[in-house]
Design a protein around this motif. Sequence first.
Motif, PDB file in Angstrom:
ATOM      1  N   TYR A  58      87.534  76.345  19.800  1.00 15.62           N
ATOM      2  CA  TYR A  58      88.644  77.421  19.377  1.00 15.62           C
ATOM      3  C   TYR A  58      89.603  77.606  20.528  1.00 15.62           C
ATOM      4  O   TYR A  58      89.554  77.599  21.792  1.00 15.62           O
ATOM      5  CB  TYR A  58      87.789  78.854  19.610  1.00 15.62           C
ATOM      6  CG  TYR A  58      88.693  79.880  19.382  1.00 15.62           C
ATOM      7  CD1 TYR A  58      89.397  80.590  20.050  1.00 15.62           C
ATOM      8  CD2 TYR A  58      89.075  80.441  18.033  1.00 15.62           C
ATOM      9  CE1 TYR A  58      90.166  81.807  19.956  1.00 15.62           C
ATOM     10  CE2 TYR A  58      89.753  81.521  17.386  1.00 15.62           C
ATOM     11  CZ  TYR A  58      90.317  82.225  18.779  1.00 15.62           C
ATOM     12  OH  TYR A  58      91.012  83.322  18.201  1.00 15.62           O
ATOM     13  N   GLY A  59      90.977  77.460  20.148  1.00 14.42           N
ATOM     14  CA  GLY A  59      92.166  77.825  20.942  1.00 14.42           C
ATOM     15  C   GLY A  59      92.391  76.308  21.258  1.00 14.42           C
ATOM     16  O   GLY A  59      93.652  76.287  22.070  1.00 14.42           O
ATOM     17  N   GLN A  60      91.785  75.179  21.344  1.00 12.87           N
ATOM     18  CA  GLN A  60      92.352  74.044  21.879  1.00 12.87           C
ATOM     19  C   GLN A  60      93.077  73.283  20.656  1.00 12.87           C
ATOM     20  O   GLN A  60      93.084  73.713  19.691  1.00 12.87           O
ATOM     21  CB  GLN A  60      91.000  73.042  21.829  1.00 12.87           C
ATOM     22  CG  GLN A  60      89.945  73.609  22.975  1.00 12.87           C
ATOM     23  CD  GLN A  60      90.437  73.483  24.459  1.00 12.87           C
ATOM     24  OE1 GLN A  60      91.135  72.528  24.701  1.00 12.87           O
ATOM     25  NE2 GLN A  60      90.483  74.388  25.074  1.00 12.87           N
ATOM     26  N   ASN A  61      94.091  72.515  21.445  1.00 12.62           N
ATOM     27  CA  ASN A  61      94.957  72.043  20.574  1.00 12.62           C
ATOM     28  C   ASN A  61      94.477  70.702  19.882  1.00 12.62           C
ATOM     29  O   ASN A  61      93.404  70.193  20.244  1.00 12.62           O
ATOM     30  CB  ASN A  61      96.312  71.399  21.486  1.00 12.62           C
ATOM     31  CG  ASN A  61      95.750  70.354  22.352  1.00 12.62           C
ATOM     32  OD1 ASN A  61      95.037  71.215  23.518  1.00 12.62           O
ATOM     33  ND2 ASN A  61      95.821  69.361  22.517  1.00 12.62           N
TER      34      ASN A  61
END
Lengths: 113, 111
Positions: free
Chosen positions: B95-98
Amino acid sequence: DTAVSQTPKYLVTQMGNDKSIKCEQNLGHDTMYWYKQDSKKFLKIMFSYNNKELIINETVPNRFSPKSPDKAHLNLHINSLELGDSAVYFCASGLGLRNTEAFFGQGTRLTVV
Amino acid sequence: SQQGEEDPQALSIQEGENATMNCSYKTSINNLQWYRQNSGRGLVHLILIRSNEREKHSGRLRVTLDTSKKSSSLLITASRAADTASYFCAFRRDYGQNFVFGPGTRLSVLP
């Protein structure tokens, strides 16, 4: 009807100049990205914004400054351009930060001479 | 450094043949996606496969995912000249990682 639009499409400028690339999406997405694609086609994330807040800032020189005036826009300003900044820059947007696809703009080909 | 790899780097086939591209990655992932890029254009999303899925179909596309081998493949059946493009795999770890993109496979379909 363009979903993610970037302007300009082509940008040729001299070293040392400051330039901006604009990006707008009309998809109602809350997350926007800037990617850099080099001459070998490698795509690298530069920035990620969610609800106008910076989420990801990869190792990018601070000559690059993104600005998100609202959720639909994420502009990229570049100061003191260098030859190595020549690349294609892609803006993208998506919904949320989890399992969603990204919608890409057509790219801005920046050439620094 | 790139955390994804694709092979082959380039693939040239005749119309009607099948094309298979492979992608490998190094970390655990949440999902893996495939994108197509026509020359001079942006990327277009093709298909997403989640880490708990093994195979997925969309039209002439078939994607497989083997998380034990950390690899995925994209099969394009009955290829057409219009399939000529570069194909990229992309994956997101958490989650939230590119998205991390592989270097792409350049496919040429000859008429």
